[in-house]
Scaffold this active site. Sequence first.
Site, PDB file in Angstrom:
ATOM      1  N   ALA A 164       0.855  -1.189   0.000  1.00 55.42           N
ATOM      2  CA  ALA A 164       0.000   0.000   0.000  1.00 55.42           C
ATOM      3  C   ALA A 164       0.890   1.238   0.000  1.00 55.42           C
ATOM      4  O   ALA A 164       2.015   1.210   0.533  1.00 55.42           O
ATOM      5  CB  ALA A 164      -0.893  -0.008   1.231  1.00 55.42           C
ATOM      6  N   GLY A 187      -9.260   0.135  -7.305  1.00 50.74           N
ATOM      7  CA  GLY A 187     -10.499   0.736  -6.814  1.00 50.74           C
ATOM      8  C   GLY A 187     -10.296   2.156  -6.327  1.00 50.74           C
ATOM      9  O   GLY A 187      -9.312   2.820  -6.669  1.00 50.74           O
ATOM     10  N   ASP A 188     -11.248   2.613  -5.494  1.00 50.78           N
ATOM     11  CA  ASP A 188     -11.190   3.982  -4.994  1.00 50.78           C
ATOM     12  C   ASP A 188      -9.972   4.205  -4.103  1.00 50.78           C
ATOM     13  O   ASP A 188      -9.430   5.307  -4.044  1.00 50.78           O
ATOM     14  CB  ASP A 188     -12.465   4.302  -4.204  1.00 50.78           C
ATOM     15  CG  ASP A 188     -13.681   4.346  -5.116  1.00 50.78           C
ATOM     16  OD1 ASP A 188     -13.512   4.626  -6.315  1.00 50.78           O
ATOM     17  OD2 ASP A 188     -14.794   4.091  -4.631  1.00 50.78           O
TER      18      ASP A 188
END
Length: 573
Positions: A164, A187-188
């Site tokens: 991340a 994704g978002d």
Amino acid sequence: MEIDSVRVESSVWIGNKRYKALLSGWYFSWTEIDKRNRERKTISVPVSEVIGVKEGRVEIQTQKKVEDTDLDFTLFYVKRNGHGLSWSLGRTQFCCPSRGVRDQWTTQLRTALKTHSPSRPHRLLVFINPFGGKKRGKQIFHSLVAPLFELAGISSHVVVTERANQARDYILKKDLTGFNGVICVGGDGMFSELLHGVIGRTQQEAGVSEHDPTVMLQPCDLHIGVIPAGSTDCVCFATMGINDPVTSTLHIIIGDSQPLDVCSVHYQNTLVRYSVSMVGYGFYGDVLAESERHRWMGPLRYDYSGFMVYLCNRSYPGLVQYLPADSHISSPRDKTRCLSGCRVCSESKERLFPHFDSSSSLYSTNVSQCNSELEGEWVTIEGRFKCVSLTCMSSSCPRSPEGLSPSAHLADGTADLIMVRETNPLGFLTFLHRHTTKQDQFDLPFVEVHRVKAVRFSLPPGEAEEEEVEYEKEADREIQTSAERELEDPEKLFCGNIAGQSQQHLAGWKERGSETSRLKRQGFACGPCCTKPRSVSVWNCDGEILPHTEISCRVHGQLVRLFARGIENSTMQ
Ligand SMILES: CCCCCCCCCCCCC/C=C/[C@@H](O)[C@H](COP(=O)(O)O)NC(=O)CCCCCCCCCCCCCCC
Ligand SMILES: Nc1ncnc2c1ncn2[C@@H]1O[C@H](COP(=O)(O)OP(=O)(O)O)[C@@H](O)[C@H]1O
Ligand SMILES: [Ca+2]
């Protein structure tokens, strides 16, 4: 073949039929020449929507030449399907009377492309989250996106993320010379990484402090593209009307540009995060906290957690203050929709950037401007809420095709503040259910919605303290067991990174005491199955749990640009 400065015309064959092909101004068109056929259907393609022109008869995806004749060329372009929001690649093979005519056509079409589409990207930086959504990011990119980029002559540098925040850090630190845009396949959450990277980098280069909540941030030039491969795909859906990787890719290739409002979230005088879709407290915060424990379920984790949190029927005390936007311009209940070319958004540009110099594309960071955006009378509301949400755009997504606030605008410099007061479970279910239909979710006595420029949230005086102490103790117990449990069973986790976070949380918790227990409480202490009512929820900021409860938010109009054009009016197709 006839060529003059504005028109190129010749007869061509498509299959066994003769056509007149015409390149005139912004359009390339072909009309069947058949004396018996009176309707004379013309197919017309805007040059700005041409994806590529190739010599020979070329296949769509593989670009393999089927038949390499001197007379043929193949045109690739945007084709609208069904209601028009879904795009696919159209292909037509033209056969010319001679090789000379064929070469003229390919040259003229390529020149027209350069003239009419100056803002197309040539080189892109692509980040793929291999774990997002149904974990199909890599496959989606290699099978659907990369062949189209190649066809359009776009080169890309691809980074498959291993942790991340890798994409965010890459954009913040690496040399980005030569890139016309950054793309996320995910994704978002993945979009949010790019958003933070691009905004952070732009402010660094402009010497602007992101932490100052009153500062006018420098708008970002580097465009962001979103190839949907996530769980909610709200940013993609709300800016395109669909979450389809091929449609997104075609918008990127033709260099569409859609400005987007961004909300900055501060804790005291520190920037916490940026948000484009939803900053939500109460229900949406609890759903996210709960869903983090079930990442292995994939996108279904939100439905499962939503159901569990719904059963808990919690509400929370809060003090909400907001700075209203000008109600003469628009309102969240005016039943309009922000569509491609939206008037409200384009007129907002002058208000948001009164000192914009269009000749040099320069924005001046002017103090009077930032202050004027923060002028007005603050309104205070205190109560118990099922949820408090702030959204800069409609936040429509496949789960809610009209979105959290159907009339919100993508780029008007405002956000919609939705407050749902404590109500009975059936009332709240009605509110939630209306997100899935065209019924007005704001037409309920316990729901309030306001169009705002800024929001502050705090716990009502006296309400919080004793709960906090009790909560800290409970959180500490739960964090420890929950984090240890997760560390023991990393297989069930989304990825090693989460396990890493757990380790960090644990270590930090042991070291730092109360500040960290707040963090832990956000991440691990949610339990809809717990029996004890709580008075503090967590904030869900575009799918991230915030480490603070008392926050202030401010909308920065048109801060970033996406490779998109907003939702096209399907009745216009
Ligand atoms: C009864 C059906 C109720 C459906 C209610 C749907 C409301 C949907 C609102 C969606 C707002 C989306 C805002 C975007 C948030 C995203 O940034 C963010 C991150 O996305 P990512 O994981 O792809 O990175 N996503 C989220 O935070 C997810 C929020 C999703 C909330 C879904 C809640 C589902 C609720 C189901 C309740 C069921 C109650 C049933 C009772 C019998
Ligand atoms: N390689 C990776 N390992 C772990 N986490 C990652 C990785 N790449 C990205 N992430 C993080 O995963 C989170 C969720 O990613 P996202 O693509 O939004 O999927 P989803 O929509 O399923 O939540 C994001 O917050 C992002 O920072
Ligand atoms: Ca807005």
